[in-house]
Design a protein around this motif. Sequence first.
Motif, PDB file in Angstrom:
ATOM      1  N   LEU A  53      31.883  42.933  52.828  1.00 27.82           N
ATOM      2  CA  LEU A  53      32.215  41.942  51.805  1.00 27.82           C
ATOM      3  C   LEU A  53      33.712  41.710  51.816  1.00 27.82           C
ATOM      4  O   LEU A  53      34.494  42.641  52.015  1.00 27.82           O
ATOM      5  N   PHE A  54      34.088  40.466  51.576  1.00 29.70           N
ATOM      6  CA  PHE A  54      35.493  40.081  51.463  1.00 29.70           C
ATOM      7  C   PHE A  54      35.684  39.350  50.154  1.00 29.70           C
ATOM      8  O   PHE A  54      34.755  38.765  49.607  1.00 29.70           O
ATOM      9  N   THR A  55      36.897  39.370  49.662  1.00 27.49           N
ATOM     10  CA  THR A  55      37.279  38.546  48.531  1.00 27.49           C
ATOM     11  C   THR A  55      38.769  38.271  48.637  1.00 27.49           C
ATOM     12  O   THR A  55      39.484  38.955  49.385  1.00 27.49           O
ATOM     13  N   ALA A  56      39.212  37.270  47.916  1.00 27.77           N
ATOM     14  CA  ALA A  56      40.644  36.962  47.835  1.00 27.77           C
ATOM     15  C   ALA A  56      41.019  36.976  46.367  1.00 27.77           C
ATOM     16  O   ALA A  56      40.272  36.480  45.527  1.00 27.77           O
ATOM     17  N   PHE A 116      36.981  48.368  47.545  1.00 29.32           N
ATOM     18  CA  PHE A 116      37.590  47.334  48.375  1.00 29.32           C
ATOM     19  C   PHE A 116      38.996  47.808  48.741  1.00 29.32           C
ATOM     20  O   PHE A 116      39.614  48.561  47.996  1.00 29.32           O
ATOM     21  N   ALA A 117      39.477  47.342  49.877  1.00 26.06           N
ATOM     22  CA  ALA A 117      40.828  47.703  50.314  1.00 26.06           C
ATOM     23  C   ALA A 117      41.490  46.476  50.928  1.00 26.06           C
ATOM     24  O   ALA A 117      40.803  45.608  51.486  1.00 26.06           O
ATOM     25  N   ARG A 172      38.626  43.864  51.443  1.00 30.03           N
ATOM     26  CA  ARG A 172      37.407  44.062  52.248  1.00 30.03           C
ATOM     27  C   ARG A 172      36.721  45.351  51.825  1.00 30.03           C
ATOM     28  O   ARG A 172      37.375  46.339  51.491  1.00 30.03           O
ATOM     29  N   LYS A 173      35.392  45.323  51.888  1.00 32.05           N
ATOM     30  CA  LYS A 173      34.595  46.527  51.644  1.00 32.05           C
ATOM     31  C   LYS A 173      33.473  46.575  52.666  1.00 32.05           C
ATOM     32  O   LYS A 173      32.667  45.638  52.750  1.00 32.05           O
ATOM     33  N   LEU A 190      39.802  46.023  39.708  1.00 37.74           N
ATOM     34  CA  LEU A 190      38.365  46.298  39.666  1.00 37.74           C
ATOM     35  C   LEU A 190      37.803  46.400  41.081  1.00 37.74           C
ATOM     36  O   LEU A 190      37.047  47.321  41.393  1.00 37.74           O
ATOM     37  N   PHE A 191      38.200  45.492  41.956  1.00 38.29           N
ATOM     38  CA  PHE A 191      37.737  45.559  43.339  1.00 38.29           C
ATOM     39  C   PHE A 191      38.172  46.866  43.989  1.00 38.29           C
ATOM     40  O   PHE A 191      37.388  47.516  44.687  1.00 38.29           O
TER      41      PHE A 191
END
Length: 177
Positions: A128-131, A144-145, A170-171, A138-139
């Motif tokens: 999983l990715f996020t921006a 997530f890193a 990313r996780k 929280l991520f």
Amino acid sequence: MITATRRPAARTHALLAPTCPVRTARPEDAAALAGLSQPFARSGALRERPVSLYAAHAGDFLVTEAPDGTLDGCVGLRVHPAGPGEDQGPAGVVYNFCVAGRRQGEGVGATLLRAVLARARARSLSTLFTATTGGGGLFLRFGFAPTTARLAPASWTESLDPRRDARILRKALQPPG
């Protein structure tokens, strides 16, 4: 003689944790999703998205709602197939993650993040990715890193607005057990 066993003090956060059910958004939630997201778009934390996008992609979203039907929070999950030559499987992108101001700090975000992680695992996503334009606390607490754009799906990273200076997180996910 009566003795009492000391119990550890209950954590306040655990006592306040909501029992908010999570459901998949429906096209008729589009206006409410846009309304919930609007304060975050105005602040620059989220990109502005038209109601039509929320309607067209309602199935991407998980939501929590108050007893009166008002949305308390939402999070989107978009699946990106592995690119040519990639052997790690499809990846997911967590997006448009927001919690209504009146519910922030009550565990709604954690509830939504747990639900989106479960959905991603059920869909056999590898990563999983996020921006985020914020700290991403929280991520980070959920594993997530920080990562680089080159590890994320190209179709997604190309859509990021460089003026927003978002951090990519990313996780790696474990398959469902």
